[in-house]
Design an enzyme around this catalytic site. Structure first.
Site, PDB file in Angstrom:
ATOM      1  CE1 TYR A   1      -9.992   9.663  -9.447  1.00 43.75           C
ATOM      2  CE2 TYR A   1     -10.744  11.336  -9.822  1.00 43.75           C
ATOM      3  CZ  TYR A   1      -9.594  10.612 -10.476  1.00 43.75           C
ATOM      4  OH  TYR A   1      -9.127  10.348 -11.565  1.00 43.75           O
ATOM      5  CB  SER A   2     -12.359  15.625  -8.909  1.00 41.54           C
ATOM      6  OG  SER A   2     -13.768  16.904  -8.857  1.00 41.54           O
TER       7      SER A   2
ATOM      8  CG  ASP B   1      -2.046   0.984   1.234  1.00 44.32           C
ATOM      9  OD1 ASP B   1      -2.176   1.834   0.964  1.00 44.32           O
ATOM     10  OD2 ASP B   1      -3.040   0.626   1.583  1.00 44.32           O
TER      11      ASP B   1
ATOM     12  CB  THR C   1      -7.654  13.259 -13.485  1.00 43.26           C
ATOM     13  OG1 THR C   1      -8.845  13.023 -14.363  1.00 43.26           O
ATOM     14  CG2 THR C   1      -7.368  13.779 -12.498  1.00 43.26           C
ATOM     15  CG  ASP C   2     -10.407  15.632 -17.958  1.00 43.66           C
ATOM     16  OD1 ASP C   2     -10.555  14.759 -16.777  1.00 43.66           O
ATOM     17  OD2 ASP C   2     -10.539  15.288 -19.252  1.00 43.66           O
ATOM     18  CD  GLU C   3     -12.709  12.973 -13.554  1.00 46.09           C
ATOM     19  OE1 GLU C   3     -13.589  13.317 -12.145  1.00 46.09           O
ATOM     20  OE2 GLU C   3     -13.567  12.117 -14.127  1.00 46.09           O
TER      21      GLU C   3
ATOM     22  CE  LYS D   1      -5.134  11.459  -9.920  1.00 46.61           C
ATOM     23  NZ  LYS D   1      -4.237  10.151  -9.380  1.00 46.61           N
TER      24      LYS D   1
ATOM     25  CG  LEU E   1     -19.881   5.696 -20.096  1.00 48.24           C
ATOM     26  CD1 LEU E   1     -21.281   4.465 -20.037  1.00 48.24           C
ATOM     27  CD2 LEU E   1     -19.525   6.627 -21.296  1.00 48.24           C
TER      28      LEU E   1
HETATM   29  P1  NAD Z   1      -7.639   1.538 -11.673  1.00 47.79           P
HETATM   30  O1  NAD Z   1      -8.154   1.649 -10.744  1.00 47.79           O
HETATM   31  O2  NAD Z   1      -7.977   0.593 -13.060  1.00 47.79           O
HETATM   32  O3  NAD Z   1      -6.642   1.190 -10.512  1.00 47.79           O
HETATM   33  C1  NAD Z   1      -6.066   1.590  -9.650  1.00 47.79           C
HETATM   34  C2  NAD Z   1      -4.809   0.599  -9.319  1.00 47.79           C
HETATM   35  O4  NAD Z   1      -4.154   1.781  -8.055  1.00 47.79           O
HETATM   36  C3  NAD Z   1      -5.049  -0.543  -8.943  1.00 47.79           C
HETATM   37  O5  NAD Z   1      -4.838  -2.000  -9.064  1.00 47.79           O
HETATM   38  C4  NAD Z   1      -5.083  -0.167  -7.512  1.00 47.79           C
HETATM   39  O6  NAD Z   1      -5.186  -2.002  -6.837  1.00 47.79           O
HETATM   40  C5  NAD Z   1      -4.340   0.304  -6.789  1.00 47.79           C
HETATM   41  N1  NAD Z   1      -3.922   0.857  -5.643  1.00 47.79           N
HETATM   42  C6  NAD Z   1      -5.252   1.828  -5.732  1.00 47.79           C
HETATM   43  N2  NAD Z   1      -5.136   2.092  -3.938  1.00 47.79           N
HETATM   44  C7  NAD Z   1      -3.891   1.686  -3.733  1.00 47.79           C
HETATM   45  C8  NAD Z   1      -2.936   1.746  -2.700  1.00 47.79           C
HETATM   46  N3  NAD Z   1      -3.580   2.519  -1.334  1.00 47.79           N
HETATM   47  N4  NAD Z   1      -1.856   1.283  -2.825  1.00 47.79           N
HETATM   48  C9  NAD Z   1      -1.548   0.609  -3.852  1.00 47.79           C
HETATM   49  N5  NAD Z   1      -1.908   0.613  -5.069  1.00 47.79           N
HETATM   50  C10 NAD Z   1      -2.933   1.228  -5.032  1.00 47.79           C
HETATM   51  O7  NAD Z   1      -7.609   2.845 -12.302  1.00 47.79           O
HETATM   52  P2  NAD Z   1      -6.934   3.353 -13.368  1.00 47.79           P
HETATM   53  O8  NAD Z   1      -8.207   4.030 -14.088  1.00 47.79           O
HETATM   54  O9  NAD Z   1      -5.966   2.499 -14.568  1.00 47.79           O
HETATM   55  O10 NAD Z   1      -6.134   5.318 -13.103  1.00 47.79           O
HETATM   56  C11 NAD Z   1      -4.345   4.925 -12.719  1.00 47.79           C
HETATM   57  C12 NAD Z   1      -4.542   6.501 -12.507  1.00 47.79           C
HETATM   58  O11 NAD Z   1      -4.411   7.763 -14.030  1.00 47.79           O
HETATM   59  C13 NAD Z   1      -5.139   6.792 -11.319  1.00 47.79           C
HETATM   60  O12 NAD Z   1      -3.892   7.419 -10.845  1.00 47.79           O
HETATM   61  C14 NAD Z   1      -6.257   8.202 -11.624  1.00 47.79           C
HETATM   62  O13 NAD Z   1      -6.537   9.322 -10.794  1.00 47.79           O
HETATM   63  C15 NAD Z   1      -4.906   8.644 -13.876  1.00 47.79           C
HETATM   64  N6  NAD Z   1      -6.196   9.058 -14.857  1.00 47.79           N
HETATM   65  C16 NAD Z   1      -7.221   8.633 -14.634  1.00 47.79           C
HETATM   66  C17 NAD Z   1      -8.115   8.218 -15.914  1.00 47.79           C
HETATM   67  C18 NAD Z   1      -8.960   7.328 -16.450  1.00 47.79           C
HETATM   68  O14 NAD Z   1      -9.716   7.641 -17.328  1.00 47.79           O
HETATM   69  N7  NAD Z   1      -8.919   6.115 -16.172  1.00 47.79           N
HETATM   70  C19 NAD Z   1      -7.141   9.923 -16.447  1.00 47.79           C
HETATM   71  C20 NAD Z   1      -6.743  10.426 -16.457  1.00 47.79           C
HETATM   72  C21 NAD Z   1      -6.275  10.117 -15.473  1.00 47.79           C
HETATM   73  O1  DAU Z   2     -11.275  12.595 -17.200  1.00 49.45           O
HETATM   74  C1  DAU Z   2     -10.241  11.680 -16.817  1.00 49.45           C
HETATM   75  C2  DAU Z   2     -11.289  10.540 -15.534  1.00 49.45           C
HETATM   76  O2  DAU Z   2     -11.901   9.944 -16.026  1.00 49.45           O
HETATM   77  C3  DAU Z   2     -10.409   9.740 -14.644  1.00 49.45           C
HETATM   78  O3  DAU Z   2      -9.803  11.063 -14.050  1.00 49.45           O
HETATM   79  C4  DAU Z   2     -11.029   8.943 -14.491  1.00 49.45           C
HETATM   80  O4  DAU Z   2     -10.400   8.506 -12.911  1.00 49.45           O
HETATM   81  C5  DAU Z   2     -11.993   8.275 -14.396  1.00 49.45           C
HETATM   82  O5  DAU Z   2     -12.962   7.265 -14.248  1.00 49.45           O
HETATM   83  C6  DAU Z   2     -12.725   8.789 -15.453  1.00 49.45           C
HETATM   84  O6  DAU Z   2     -14.249   9.092 -14.778  1.00 49.45           O
HETATM   85  P1  DAU Z   2     -15.163   9.791 -15.175  1.00 49.45           P
HETATM   86  O7  DAU Z   2     -16.437  10.249 -14.198  1.00 49.45           O
HETATM   87  O8  DAU Z   2     -15.297  10.686 -17.196  1.00 49.45           O
HETATM   88  O9  DAU Z   2     -15.815   7.902 -16.643  1.00 49.45           O
HETATM   89  P2  DAU Z   2     -17.319   7.270 -15.580  1.00 49.45           P
HETATM   90  O10 DAU Z   2     -16.186   5.993 -16.462  1.00 49.45           O
HETATM   91  O11 DAU Z   2     -17.353   6.897 -14.625  1.00 49.45           O
HETATM   92  O12 DAU Z   2     -18.182   8.055 -16.673  1.00 49.45           O
HETATM   93  C7  DAU Z   2     -17.749   8.476 -18.129  1.00 49.45           C
HETATM   94  C8  DAU Z   2     -19.046   9.137 -17.967  1.00 49.45           C
HETATM   95  O13 DAU Z   2     -20.458   8.020 -17.844  1.00 49.45           O
HETATM   96  C9  DAU Z   2     -19.236  10.578 -16.854  1.00 49.45           C
HETATM   97  O14 DAU Z   2     -20.827  11.723 -17.860  1.00 49.45           O
HETATM   98  C10 DAU Z   2     -20.950   9.615 -16.314  1.00 49.45           C
HETATM   99  C11 DAU Z   2     -21.228   9.010 -17.006  1.00 49.45           C
HETATM  100  N1  DAU Z   2     -22.018   7.406 -16.649  1.00 49.45           N
HETATM  101  C12 DAU Z   2     -20.433   6.860 -16.278  1.00 49.45           C
HETATM  102  C13 DAU Z   2     -21.568   5.241 -15.602  1.00 49.45           C
HETATM  103  C14 DAU Z   2     -20.274   4.373 -15.084  1.00 49.45           C
HETATM  104  C15 DAU Z   2     -23.492   6.845 -17.355  1.00 49.45           C
HETATM  105  O15 DAU Z   2     -24.046   7.462 -17.770  1.00 49.45           O
HETATM  106  N2  DAU Z   2     -23.136   5.490 -17.081  1.00 49.45           N
HETATM  107  C16 DAU Z   2     -22.655   4.931 -16.359  1.00 49.45           C
HETATM  108  O16 DAU Z   2     -23.041   3.679 -15.315  1.00 49.45           O
END
Ligand code: NAD
Ligand code: DAU
Length: 340
Positions: free
Chosen positions: A154-155, A60, A126-128, A158, A194
């Protein structure tokens, strides 16, 4: 040989980054540190076990003693931090764990970098952190100078991590960079988000729950393009700088869901409109000019190609996502969507 610590390497983007780096850099060795929360999937990394350039450590990032021990054992050339609680909806239910991992965990990693000769630290953000843009102003984009204005726990967590990262640079001279990327999609994406939720629900003949009216807009990027961007920042990014990563691929949620159904040869009849996410951000849109002009980065995969490849991947990898969607995941799903 350079050794890179990849935290959160068993998650969606982290695991894609591990495979990308091992494939493209024969002189790189990767150590993954991952707590294997509900979002971490060890199965994703299993093919790498036993390889000389790969080591997996379950741990962790908030466990200071364990992190310091790992830094004592290894000599890291860089740390790339993907470890985070990443799902906005979960942060609305349980903000605390987001603050713990996403902020305090980053502090531990920064302290470890500092205590071990100022190791290079890259924070995957993240862009969030910029909040959202109005739907009726397609001329507006997030730049690196856009003020932070967060909407969800969350945002906010971050954004806290970003500020802490920049503070360590300014105060202690820790060599940091930050990337702020738009929504990723691709293989190994956890099916609570999504795109993988809609693909797998459609394949299972389940309903497709769209929040509100499905008009919210996201700026989609194929995960491999994000991995390449981080690699370029590690190689040539300026220390202390933030880089926005995105490819001008804006789509409304409803457009995305319909495109998935089309690729699966299905009609819209399983789409249902459900209660909106509280504080739901309207539109994200990245201006990636800095990545392009400073580092020569631009996305290589169009949304059409990437989505086709992603749908094909989920079709071919039921063995990866079916176990994920059973068990504990179902309790969480039920709490959010009832019997939908
Ligand atoms: P994810 O939820 O798929 O993966 C997160 C990973 O972190 C998992 O393997 C989990 O086990 C590990 N983790 C969580 N808490 C932990 C801890 N305390 N110690 C060690 N490991 C831990 O996330 P993702 O979608 O791959 O996102 C990865 C990174 O990118 C995040 O920081 C997220 O904010 C950022 N990000 C994601 C997106 C997106 O669209 N998914 C976009 C922009 C930025
Ligand atoms: O922009 C980067 C971010 O994108 C990352 O920082 C986050 O970790 C990642 O989870 C993602 O965030 P979003 O909230 O944009 O992603 P999500 O897939 O949860 O949702 C995308 C869009 O779809 C959002 O407008 C919510 C909508 N949604 C999502 C789910 C899960 C639905 O309409 N139905 C759903 O069931």
């Amino acid at each position: 040989m350079k050794t890179i610590l990849v935290t959160g390497g068993a998650g969606f983007i982290g695991s894609n980054f591990v495979y990308y780096m091992l494939r493209t850099h024969p002189n790189v060795r990767i150590v993954v540190l991952d707590a294997l929360t509900y979002a971490g999937n060890f199965q994703t990394l299993e093919p790498l076990l036993g390889q000389a350039r790969f080591r997996f450590v379950r741990g962790d990032i908030t466990d200071r003693a364990a992190v310091m021990r790992l830094f004592d054992e290894e000599r890291f050339d860089a740390v790339v931090n993907f470890a985070a609680e990443s799902h906005v909806d979960r942060s609305i239910d349980t903000p605390e764990v987001f603050l713990k991992t996403n902020v305090l965990g980053v502090q531990v990693l920064l302290d470890a970098c500092r205590a071990h000769g100022n190791v290079r630290f890259h924070q995957v953000s993240t862009d969030e952190v910029y909040g959202d843009l109005p739907l009726d102003r397609p001329d507006l984009f997030f730049t690196e100078e856009t003020p932070l204005r967060t909407s969800s726990p969350y945002s906010a967590s971050k954004a806290g991590a970003d500020l802490l990262t920049l503070a360590y640079y300014r105060t202690f001279g820790t060599p940091v960079t930050i990337s702020r990327c738009s929504n990723n999609y691709g293989p190994y994406h956890f099916p609570e988000k999504l795109i993988p939720l809609m693909i797998t629900n459609a394949m299972e003949g389940k309903k497709l729950p769209v929040y509100g009216e499905g008009k919210n807009v996201r700026d989609w990027l194929f995960v491999k393009d994000h991995c390449r961007a981080i690699d370029l920042i590690l190689q040539g990014g300026r220390i202390g700088e933030v880089y926005n990563v995105g490819g001008h691929n804006e789509r409304s949620n409803l457009e995305v869901v319909r495109a998935i159904l089309h690729l699966l040869g299905k009609d819209d009849s399983d789409i249902i409109f459900v209660r909106d996410r509280p504080g739901h951000d309207l539109r994200y849109a990245i201006d990636p000019t800095k990545m392009r002009t400073e580092l020569g980065w631009k996305p290589e995969t169009t949304f059409e190609t990437g989505l086709r490849q992603t749908v094909a991947w989920y079709r071919e990898h039921r063995d990866w996502w079916e176990p994920v969607k059973s068990g504990a995941y179902l309790d969480y799903y039920k709490a959010h969507y009832g019997d939908a």
